[in-house]
Design a protein around this motif. Structure first.
Motif, PDB file in Angstrom:
ATOM      1  N   PRO A 173       0.835  -1.210   0.000  1.00 30.56           N
ATOM      2  CA  PRO A 173       0.000   0.000   0.000  1.00 30.56           C
ATOM      3  C   PRO A 173       0.860   1.246   0.000  1.00 30.56           C
ATOM      4  N   PRO A 174       0.373   2.328  -0.630  1.00 26.74           N
ATOM      5  CA  PRO A 174       1.158   3.563  -0.699  1.00 26.74           C
ATOM      6  C   PRO A 174       1.342   4.160   0.684  1.00 26.74           C
ATOM      7  N   PRO A 175       2.403   4.947   0.871  1.00 26.35           N
ATOM      8  CA  PRO A 175       2.608   5.594   2.172  1.00 26.35           C
ATOM      9  C   PRO A 175       1.460   6.552   2.483  1.00 26.35           C
ATOM     10  N   LYS A 176       1.286   6.790   3.764  1.00 24.19           N
ATOM     11  CA  LYS A 176       0.191   7.665   4.203  1.00 24.19           C
ATOM     12  C   LYS A 176       0.402   9.080   3.661  1.00 24.19           C
ATOM     13  N   PRO A 177      -0.569   9.622   2.928  1.00 18.98           N
ATOM     14  CA  PRO A 177      -0.415  11.000   2.431  1.00 18.98           C
ATOM     15  C   PRO A 177      -0.440  11.993   3.577  1.00 18.98           C
ATOM     16  N   GLY A 178       0.208  13.132   3.378  1.00 18.93           N
ATOM     17  CA  GLY A 178       0.250  14.163   4.402  1.00 18.93           C
ATOM     18  C   GLY A 178      -0.940  15.095   4.325  1.00 18.93           C
ATOM     19  N   LEU A 179      -0.860  16.187   5.062  1.00 20.23           N
ATOM     20  CA  LEU A 179      -1.898  17.212   5.066  1.00 20.23           C
ATOM     21  C   LEU A 179      -1.299  18.533   4.610  1.00 20.23           C
ATOM     22  N   LEU A 180      -2.062  19.283   3.835  1.00 20.68           N
ATOM     23  CA  LEU A 180      -1.632  20.596   3.362  1.00 20.68           C
ATOM     24  C   LEU A 180      -2.258  21.655   4.261  1.00 20.68           C
ATOM     25  N   PHE A 181      -1.416  22.514   4.826  1.00 19.10           N
ATOM     26  CA  PHE A 181      -1.844  23.511   5.814  1.00 19.10           C
ATOM     27  C   PHE A 181      -1.641  24.900   5.211  1.00 19.10           C
ATOM     28  N   LEU A 182      -2.742  25.601   4.900  1.00 16.40           N
ATOM     29  CA  LEU A 182      -2.660  26.953   4.357  1.00 16.40           C
ATOM     30  C   LEU A 182      -2.625  27.944   5.515  1.00 16.40           C
ATOM     31  N   VAL A 183      -1.568  28.754   5.565  1.00 22.06           N
ATOM     32  CA  VAL A 183      -1.319  29.592   6.751  1.00 22.06           C
ATOM     33  C   VAL A 183      -1.004  31.027   6.360  1.00 22.06           C
ATOM     34  N   GLY A 184      -0.964  31.889   7.383  1.00 22.06           N
ATOM     35  CA  GLY A 184      -0.504  33.253   7.224  1.00 22.06           C
ATOM     36  C   GLY A 184       0.973  33.333   7.554  1.00 22.06           C
ATOM     37  N   GLU A 185       1.563  34.487   7.261  1.00 20.70           N
ATOM     38  CA  GLU A 185       2.986  34.672   7.495  1.00 20.70           C
ATOM     39  C   GLU A 185       3.327  34.559   8.985  1.00 20.70           C
ATOM     40  N   GLN A 186       2.420  35.016   9.837  1.00 19.54           N
ATOM     41  CA  GLN A 186       2.610  34.904  11.279  1.00 19.54           C
ATOM     42  C   GLN A 186       1.653  33.854  11.814  1.00 19.54           C
ATOM     43  N   ARG A 187       2.192  32.797  12.382  1.00 17.46           N
ATOM     44  CA  ARG A 187       1.349  31.734  12.913  1.00 17.46           C
ATOM     45  C   ARG A 187       2.128  30.946  13.948  1.00 17.46           C
ATOM     46  N   ARG A 188       1.410  30.233  14.790  1.00 19.39           N
ATOM     47  CA  ARG A 188       2.019  29.335  15.748  1.00 19.39           C
ATOM     48  C   ARG A 188       2.326  28.011  15.047  1.00 19.39           C
ATOM     49  N   ASP A 189       3.269  27.254  15.596  1.00 15.80           N
ATOM     50  CA  ASP A 189       3.660  26.004  14.962  1.00 15.80           C
ATOM     51  C   ASP A 189       3.192  24.784  15.741  1.00 15.80           C
ATOM     52  N   ILE A 190       2.191  24.961  16.598  1.00 15.12           N
ATOM     53  CA  ILE A 190       1.749  23.867  17.449  1.00 15.12           C
ATOM     54  C   ILE A 190       1.201  22.698  16.640  1.00 15.12           C
ATOM     55  N   ILE A 191       0.507  22.948  15.539  1.00 16.60           N
ATOM     56  CA  ILE A 191      -0.094  21.851  14.776  1.00 16.60           C
ATOM     57  C   ILE A 191       0.977  21.000  14.085  1.00 16.60           C
ATOM     58  N   PRO A 192       1.906  21.581  13.298  1.00 21.25           N
ATOM     59  CA  PRO A 192       2.958  20.741  12.699  1.00 21.25           C
ATOM     60  C   PRO A 192       3.799  20.019  13.744  1.00 21.25           C
ATOM     61  N   LYS A 193       4.147  20.716  14.835  1.00 15.28           N
ATOM     62  CA  LYS A 193       4.978  20.080  15.869  1.00 15.28           C
ATOM     63  C   LYS A 193       4.268  18.891  16.491  1.00 15.28           C
ATOM     64  N   THR A 194       2.977  19.021  16.719  1.00 20.90           N
ATOM     65  CA  THR A 194       2.229  17.928  17.339  1.00 20.90           C
ATOM     66  C   THR A 194       2.061  16.756  16.390  1.00 20.90           C
ATOM     67  N   LEU A 195       1.729  17.036  15.136  1.00 26.25           N
ATOM     68  CA  LEU A 195       1.474  15.960  14.175  1.00 26.25           C
ATOM     69  C   LEU A 195       2.750  15.245  13.739  1.00 26.25           C
ATOM     70  N   MET A 196       3.873  15.962  13.726  1.00 19.89           N
ATOM     71  CA  MET A 196       5.133  15.361  13.280  1.00 19.89           C
ATOM     72  C   MET A 196       6.094  15.110  14.433  1.00 19.89           C
ATOM     73  N   ASN A 197       5.579  15.067  15.639  1.00 22.09           N
ATOM     74  CA  ASN A 197       6.400  14.858  16.829  1.00 22.09           C
ATOM     75  C   ASN A 197       7.211  13.560  16.697  1.00 22.09           C
ATOM     76  N   PRO A 198       8.547  13.636  16.728  1.00 22.51           N
ATOM     77  CA  PRO A 198       9.365  12.426  16.567  1.00 22.51           C
ATOM     78  C   PRO A 198       9.173  11.408  17.691  1.00 22.51           C
ATOM     79  N   MET A 199       8.553  11.848  18.813  1.00 15.81           N
ATOM     80  CA  MET A 199       8.287  10.915  19.908  1.00 15.81           C
ATOM     81  C   MET A 199       7.088  10.008  19.616  1.00 15.81           C
TER      82      MET A 199
END
Length: 326
Positions: A173-199
């Motif tokens: 089966p193909p690898p799990k596709p990611g998510l595309l996040f449309l953002v503003g120039e100023q934003r918090r990074d809590i969502i990418p950090k949480t979803l891609m947490n190496p832990m």
């Protein structure tokens, strides 16, 4: 008759929940934009090309979608996405602007993740018109962190279902596709950090690609525009000013002569203690803006909405006025 309300924000398009709510409840809402939003047209063009290339089509790895053969830059995408994330009404508006200007070359059925009722309403309008088979999730999560944890469960469950459905036709089966996040120039990074947490276990991690589709800056004309509205008010019911972000707070207080900009310290203290003598009151959409007014300017707003939505602001105003009248 309810008081007039100055909403220090840009009116959302195509509809604005604050305008709809307050107008329906006999208020007179007026929008005074504080921030200027500029769309990144080149990045929005990149988003369109992802749709054209089949990046949201799970079969595009083996075949090109017949829906997009007329698009001159059609290519098999190097990355695939299984959904999109919107945490800002401006990002939704930028995406809608791109579609209205140039069309959408393919119509996938994907999950759309959002946070907050106002952004969800704007996204629902866009979905109904341009992505009718897509689904919206997360409107009640309240924060980006809550949304991220919800996605870890919801999106991974969706992918498990999709993988099991195709397992009989492919031993790899193909690898799990990611998510595309449309953002503003100023934003918090809590969502990418949480979803891609190496832990996290690798099987649970979700790849996120952010694309900046707008930038924001305080409008040069805000203070003048706000002053014009305040000076033009001559009602008897009192006026409310609703503040949505720390941006513009200093100019707002200066025009109203509140906090450090009061004519005298004595006058400021008297106004704060006896709200009945004032004609203008201040409400904030939440604790972040309230704390900014407290900590930077020593000013305590009259109301801090318990919920960051029209109903929360209205309930705070109702309680304050009931206490004032008693």
């Amino acid at each position: 008759m309810a008081p007039s309300i100055l909403l220090l924000k840009t009116r959302s398009s195509p509809n604005d929940g604050y305008d709809d709510y307050f107008s329906a409840n006999n208020y007179t809402p007026t929008f005074v934009p504080v921030l200027e939003h500029r769309f990144h047209t080149s990045n929005l063009a990149e988003v369109r090309e992802l749709f054209a290339s089949g990046a949201f089509n799970p079969e595009a790895e083996n075949t090109k979608s017949t829906q997009i053969n007329t698009y001159e830059h059609t290519v098999v995408p190097s990355k695939h996405y299984g959904g999109m994330i919107f945490t800002s009404q401006r990002a939704v508006e930028g995406f809608a602007h791109m579609i209205e200007e140039h069309g959408l070359p393919s119509i996938p059925s994907i999950p759309l993740y959002t946070v907050g009722p106002a952004t969800a309403r704007t996204l629902t309008t866009l979905r109904d018109k341009y992505l009718p088979t897509s689904t919206i999730h997360g409107a009640d999560t309240g924060t980006g962190e809550n949304l991220a944890y919800m996605m870890l469960d919801h999106y991974n469950d969706l992918q498990k279902t999709g993988t099991s459905a195709t397992s009989s036709t492919s031993s790899h089966p193909p690898p799990k596709p990611g998510l595309l996040f449309l953002v503003g120039e100023q934003r918090r990074d809590i969502i990418p950090k949480t979803l891609m947490n190496p832990m996290l276990p690798e099987s649970k991690r979700i790849d996120v690609q952010e694309i900046v589709v707008y930038e924001t800056g305080e409008m040069d004309s805000f203070e003048t525009d706000f002053k014009t509205h305040v000076q033009g008010y001559n009602g008897e019911e009192g006026m409310w000013v609703v503040v949505f972000s720390p941006s513009g707070c200093e100019a707002m207080l200066r025009v109203l002569q509140l906090g450090p900009f009061a004519a005298t310290a004595t006058a400021n203290a008297t106004a704060a203690e006896d709200g009945s003598k004032r004609k203008v009151f201040v409400a904030t959409i939440g604790p972040t803006t309230r704390d900014h007014l407290r900590n930077k300017f020593g000013f305590e707003p009259d109301v801090c909405a318990e919920k960051p939505n029209p109903e929360g602001v209205a309930e705070g105003i109702r309680r304050f006025m009931a206490g004032l009248n008693n």
